[in-house]
Design an enzyme around this catalytic site. Sequence first.
Site, mmCIF file in Angstrom:
data_model
loop_
_atom_site.group_PDB
_atom_site.id
_atom_site.type_symbol
_atom_site.label_atom_id
_atom_site.label_comp_id
_atom_site.label_asym_id
_atom_site.label_seq_id
_atom_site.Cartn_x
_atom_site.Cartn_y
_atom_site.Cartn_z
ATOM 1 N N GLY A 148 0.721 -1.111 0.295
ATOM 2 C CA GLY A 148 0.048 -0.184 0.408
ATOM 3 C C GLY A 148 0.573 1.266 -0.108
ATOM 4 O O GLY A 148 2.269 1.070 0.119
ATOM 5 N N GLY B 173 1.040 9.141 2.052
ATOM 6 C CA GLY B 173 1.485 10.769 1.750
ATOM 7 C C GLY B 173 2.816 10.584 1.550
ATOM 8 O O GLY B 173 3.107 11.356 0.595
ATOM 9 N N MET B 174 3.339 9.944 2.005
ATOM 10 C CA MET B 174 4.765 9.640 2.362
ATOM 11 C C MET B 174 5.600 9.174 1.348
ATOM 12 O O MET B 174 6.760 9.307 1.178
ATOM 13 C CB MET B 174 5.387 9.719 3.672
ATOM 14 N N GLY B 175 4.857 7.695 1.242
ATOM 15 C CA GLY B 175 5.939 6.789 1.077
ATOM 16 C C GLY B 175 5.096 5.365 0.632
ATOM 17 O O GLY B 175 3.937 5.396 0.782
ATOM 18 N N ASP C 210 -1.539 12.739 14.851
ATOM 19 C CA ASP C 210 -2.311 12.809 13.969
ATOM 20 C C ASP C 210 -3.030 10.674 14.053
ATOM 21 O O ASP C 210 -3.226 9.904 13.201
ATOM 22 C CB ASP C 210 -1.997 11.963 12.334
#
Length: 494
Positions: free
Chosen positions: A55, A58-60, A172
Site C-alpha cells: 500500500g 502520503g509520504m511513501g 495524527d
Amino acid sequence: MLKCPRCSKQYPDDVHVCPLDLTPLHADETVADLIIDPLLRRVFEGKYRLDERLGGGGMGTVYRATHLLIDRPVAIKVLSQRFVGDSTAKQRFRREARAAGRMHHPNAVSVTDFGATADGYLYIVMELLEGQTLRDLLAREAPLDIARVVSIMLQTCAAVSAAHDVGLIHRDLKPANIFIEQRANTPAVVKVLDFGVAKFAVEEQADDDYQTLTQVGAIIGTPRYMSPEQCSGSGGVTPASDVYSLGIILYEMLSGVVPFNAETPLAIALRHVSHTPRPLREIVPDVPEQLAAIAHKALAKHPGERYPDANELRRAIFAAGQELGLEHATSAAAMPAIETLRDAGQASPSGRLVIDIGTLREAQSSGGAIATVADDSTRISESDTRPPLRREISRLNIGLADSNRRNRVFIVAALVVVIALLASVVVGGRWWRGENFAGASANPTAAASPTPTPTPEVTPSPSPAPSPRPKPKKRQKEPSRAKKVWDKVKGIFR
C-alpha cells in the site's frame, strides 16, 4: 484520471491529493495494473529484498520484504521518489523512524532499521503485520459491538499513553493509523502506526527541524480527527490533543459516523472549533451511558476539560468496561487486585486460594476494588467505598494425616479379605477331597477278597459248664457334627 481510495471521487491528473480527506490519489485500477513498480525484486543494501507492494500513503509506499540474512519477512516503508529532493519531507521521514524507534510497547509497531540507498531512497524497516486497519473494519461493520469497542480502545490508549510517557505526541491518530493484527489461535492485537508527524514535547522551542516542519499556517493531521487547537493553530499541542482524536475514534466506533463532516477540510476544521457534536445516544440509543459520557468528555473544546492524557482516558474506559461486566483481552494483562480475589474466594487447607468466578464478576461489575497493569511501568488501581461482595462458600476440611491412616487401614482390610477368600477356597477343596477318601476307606474289608482258612476237625468234648452271662457294653456316644468338622480341619493341616 486519478481516484481517491477513500471517497471514490475522481480528479484530473494534476491533482495528487484529495481535497476532502487529504488522501493521496491513485490511478484507476485498470491503469494501475499495467504499471510495473521499479522497486519490486530490488535488494536494498544487500539485505532487504522487496517482494510485494502492500500500500501507499502520503509520504511513501509500504512493501512486503525479506531480510535475506535471516530469511525473515519484514515490512519496509520507502520514501516516495518525488520527495527525494525535498529536505522537509526527508526530515519528517527521519522523525518518523526516530519516534517509532523510541516506542517500546506491544501495541505500537516496532521499527528495527533505518537506512538510505546509494540513489537516494530512504526506508524504514518495521515488523510485518497481518490483519486490517480499523478504517477497513469500520467500513464493513460499523457501528461495532460494545465489547469490541472497549478492547480496541484499551489497546490503542495503552500505546498512545506509552508515547505520552516518553514525551511524544502523535498528532495524527485516525482509524487508518490503527492496525488490528489477527493471527491464528491468538486474540486480536492493536498496533498504532505512522508517527511521521509526531511531536516531541521537549523539542518545540529548541529543535530547528520542528520549526521547519511546523511552519506558520500549516495544518498537520487529518481534518476529521484533528483537535480544535490543531485546526485553529492557537495554543500548543498537548497530549490532550491526542485524547480529542481518540474521542472521535471512540465516537465513530459506537455510532458509525464521525461527529463532524463537511464538503471541504476547512469547513470540517471550523466545525471542530465552533460546533458541539450530536449526542451519541440520539444516534444509537443502545450505547451505554458510561461510554457516551467518556466520548463527550474527550471531545470537549477546551483541552483542560478533557482527560489530560491517554492514560487517564484508558482508566475511564477500563472502569466503564468493568462496570458493564465486559470481558476483554488486552496485550497487557488485566488482572484484578489480590484483595478482590481474596474477597471472591476461600483459602483451602493447603493455603491455595479457590476463586468463585461468579462472585469475582459481581465484585468487578459492582465497582469493588480493582487493579490492572496498563503496561510494564504503569499500574492502574481504583477503589470504591462500597463493601466488596462476598459469597459464602462451604468449606470441606480434610486432614491429611487422617486421610493417610484411613488409607492404610483400608489396604490392610482388603488384604485380609483376599487372604481369607483364598484360604477358604483351599480348605474347601481339600475338605472335599478328604470326604471322598474317607468314604473309600470306611469299609476296607468290603472291597478286599476274603482269604480261605482251613476248617479244623471237630472232636467231641465234654460240654462246658454254663458261663455267666456277659454284661452288655455301653453304647458310645457319637461325636457332634462340629467336632467332626474340626477333626477334619486338623487332619488337613497335619
